[in-house]
Design an enzyme around this catalytic site. Structure first.
Site, PDB file in Angstrom:
ATOM      1  N   CYS A  96       0.812  -1.228   0.000  1.00  0.00           N
ATOM      2  CA  CYS A  96       0.000   0.000   0.000  1.00  0.00           C
ATOM      3  C   CYS A  96       0.842   1.273   0.000  1.00  0.00           C
ATOM      4  O   CYS A  96       0.353   2.334  -0.400  1.00  0.00           O
ATOM      5  CB  CYS A  96      -0.927   0.021   1.207  1.00  0.00           C
ATOM      6  SG  CYS A  96      -2.156  -1.295   1.204  1.00  0.00           S
ATOM      7  N   GLN A 159      -4.930  -9.003   6.234  1.00  0.00           N
ATOM      8  CA  GLN A 159      -4.986  -7.646   6.774  1.00  0.00           C
ATOM      9  C   GLN A 159      -6.251  -7.409   7.590  1.00  0.00           C
ATOM     10  O   GLN A 159      -6.223  -6.686   8.591  1.00  0.00           O
ATOM     11  CB  GLN A 159      -4.894  -6.630   5.635  1.00  0.00           C
ATOM     12  CG  GLN A 159      -3.536  -6.589   4.972  1.00  0.00           C
ATOM     13  CD  GLN A 159      -3.357  -5.364   4.099  1.00  0.00           C
ATOM     14  OE1 GLN A 159      -4.180  -4.460   4.092  1.00  0.00           O
ATOM     15  NE2 GLN A 159      -2.257  -5.330   3.365  1.00  0.00           N
ATOM     16  N   ARG A 219     -19.965   9.171   0.805  1.00  0.00           N
ATOM     17  CA  ARG A 219     -21.347   8.839   1.132  1.00  0.00           C
ATOM     18  C   ARG A 219     -21.824   9.857   2.168  1.00  0.00           C
ATOM     19  O   ARG A 219     -21.567   9.715   3.376  1.00  0.00           O
ATOM     20  CB  ARG A 219     -21.451   7.410   1.669  1.00  0.00           C
ATOM     21  CG  ARG A 219     -21.103   6.342   0.643  1.00  0.00           C
ATOM     22  CD  ARG A 219     -21.254   4.943   1.219  1.00  0.00           C
ATOM     23  NE  ARG A 219     -21.030   3.919   0.207  1.00  0.00           N
ATOM     24  CZ  ARG A 219     -19.838   3.411  -0.092  1.00  0.00           C
ATOM     25  NH1 ARG A 219     -18.758   3.854   0.540  1.00  0.00           N
ATOM     26  NH2 ARG A 219     -19.717   2.474  -1.010  1.00  0.00           N
ATOM     27  N   HIS A 347      -8.947   3.856  -1.712  1.00  0.00           N
ATOM     28  CA  HIS A 347      -7.562   3.401  -1.522  1.00  0.00           C
ATOM     29  C   HIS A 347      -7.092   2.619  -2.746  1.00  0.00           C
ATOM     30  O   HIS A 347      -7.025   1.389  -2.730  1.00  0.00           O
ATOM     31  CB  HIS A 347      -7.503   2.550  -0.260  1.00  0.00           C
ATOM     32  CG  HIS A 347      -6.130   2.072   0.124  1.00  0.00           C
ATOM     33  ND1 HIS A 347      -4.962   2.620  -0.382  1.00  0.00           N
ATOM     34  CD2 HIS A 347      -5.739   1.095   0.994  1.00  0.00           C
ATOM     35  CE1 HIS A 347      -3.926   1.987   0.151  1.00  0.00           C
ATOM     36  NE2 HIS A 347      -4.374   1.060   0.973  1.00  0.00           N
ATOM     37  N   CYS A 377       0.415   2.103   6.651  1.00  0.00           N
ATOM     38  CA  CYS A 377       0.673   0.685   6.907  1.00  0.00           C
ATOM     39  C   CYS A 377       0.757  -0.054   5.572  1.00  0.00           C
ATOM     40  O   CYS A 377       0.183   0.377   4.572  1.00  0.00           O
ATOM     41  CB  CYS A 377      -0.428   0.091   7.783  1.00  0.00           C
ATOM     42  SG  CYS A 377      -2.098   0.229   7.109  1.00  0.00           S
ATOM     43  N   GLY A 379       1.333  -4.148   3.588  1.00  0.00           N
ATOM     44  CA  GLY A 379       1.317  -5.591   3.688  1.00  0.00           C
ATOM     45  C   GLY A 379       2.672  -6.133   4.125  1.00  0.00           C
ATOM     46  O   GLY A 379       3.713  -5.617   3.745  1.00  0.00           O
TER      47      GLY A 379
END
Length: 393
Positions: A96, A159, A219, A347, A377, A379
């Protein structure tokens, strides 16, 4: 704020752009990752008047390096942008944090004198290439050998389970997590309504002739009550669900860095200086806690104090990640993720580091904030952390 004094080999950010982030099966669903990457490269050149021929390298973050995102997407994007064949590129994967890592590599190359002008960025087309696509159904093997799984006594690394473990360790209830998720949407709504992203967005012309120019993960009206009916995803009695997790998204981002002396020679005004960058590793089972040691490390190495930082971006992979980070550091909630985060914005894995950095840089510029800190953070139980320093122009 005092004026920042630049040294000739300081790595400075001259500009940063991103596409609006598209939700899964949304406006960017039919876009090609190479074309979208070429789009943000061209946007940087157009906005700054940069001659692409002066670019020494393009470093591109991509996580799912398969299909349209394979065969060195960064190089394909350079050529698709119509840039000179002399401009090289490479594609990297730090999960990420890939495009944040791309910025770190670019800054290091500039600071060391190996290169003068580098573009760092990334992309992820998660509609076309969903999570796990790179496994190709397991036909070509599994990434975790038995010896690694035996070390941690697990069947695999997940995760979502890590996010649940974090919530349990830090005592984060579902109501607290959902309240944070609602806050992310509220802040994004306020940012969109105040037009805070238009100074660095690169709108995308769609095949039907329309223009995509606003993040579409928002949203409006999201609340703890509206999230209450969502079922936990990773544990039957868990607290993590789709509404307090980052959205699956499509998007690209790019950051233009160069040596301070090169910016002066080209007549370009830096926005920020790359002040300090670090990496950290942590438990790969809990997986998402490394922003905490990374933040400790970057503060210590920078010579600054936590109180010197006026804006923080902590990627909202899951609501438990920034909330555990806040519990560790006690940062005022008004100072971190001020314009919403990945829960509301989305993301697009390989593009998120650059998305966050572009938002942070222009937030610092708009608000006159001298120091900003970004951490994500990743993986495998890793994290990047970066401190940027605003340059008065």
């Amino acid at each position: 704020m005092s004026t920042t004094t630049l040294s000739p080999r300081d790595a400075v950010i001259v500009d940063a752009v991103r596409t609006p982030v598209g939700r899964r099966k949304g406006s960017l669903a039919d876009a090609h990752g190479v074309e979208l990457s070429a789009h943000v490269l061209r946007a940087l050149a157009s906005r700054t008047g940069l001659d692409p021929a002066v670019v020494d390298d393009v470093v591109w973050g991509v996580v799912q390096q398969i299909g349209q995102q394979s065969f060195n997407l960064g190089r394909n994007a350079v050529l698709t942008a119509g840039w000179p064949e002399s401009v090289p590129a490479t594609t990297i994967d730090r999960q990420c944090g890939s495009s944040q890592q791309a910025v770190h590599f670019a800054a290091a190359a500039i600071q060391s004198g190996q290169q003068d002008v580098v573009i760092a960025g990334g992309v992820e087309m998660m509609t076309a290439l969903p999570l796990g696509a790179a496994l190709a159904g397991g036909e070509f093997g599994f990434p975790y050998p038995p010896s690694l799984l035996e070390r941690y006594q697990v069947d695999t690394f997940n995760q979502g389970i890590g996010a649940e473990l974090i919530a349990e360790k830090w005592g984060l209830s579902r109501e607290v997590l959902d309240a944070y998720a609602a806050r992310s949407h509220e802040r994004l709504a306020a940012a969109i309504d105040a037009d805070r992203f238009s100074d660095h967005l690169a709108p995308v012309e769609l095949a039907d002739g329309s223009t995509f120019s606003v993040d579409e993960g928002l949203r409006r009206g999201t609340s703890v009550q509206t999230l209450a009916d969502l079922k936990p995803v990773f544990k039957e009695d868990g607290v993590i669900h789709a509404g307090n997790s980052s959205q699956i998204s499509d998007g690209a981002s790019a950051v233009l860095l160069m040596a301070a002396e090169k910016a002066e020679a080209l007549g370009l005004t830096p926005i920020a200086r790359f002040h300090t960058g670090v990496l950290a590793g942590d438990d790969p089972v809990m997986m998402l806690t490394a922003p905490i040691p990374a933040t400790h490390k970057v503060i210590e190495r920078s010579g600054l104090s936590l109180g010197d930082i006026g804006a923080f971006e902590v990627n909202e992979a899951f609501a438990s990640v920034p909330l555990a980070w806040q519990a560790e550091f006690g940062v005022d909630e008004e100072l971190f993720n001020p314009n919403g985060g990945a829960i509301a914005i989305g993301h697009p894995l390989g593009g998120s580091g650059g998305r966050i950095m572009s938002d942070l840089v222009f937030h610092m510029k708009r608000e006159g904030i001298r120091y900003g800190l970004q951490t994500m953070c990743e993986g495998g139980g890793m994290a990047n952390a970066t401190i940027l320093e605003l340059v008065e122009g």
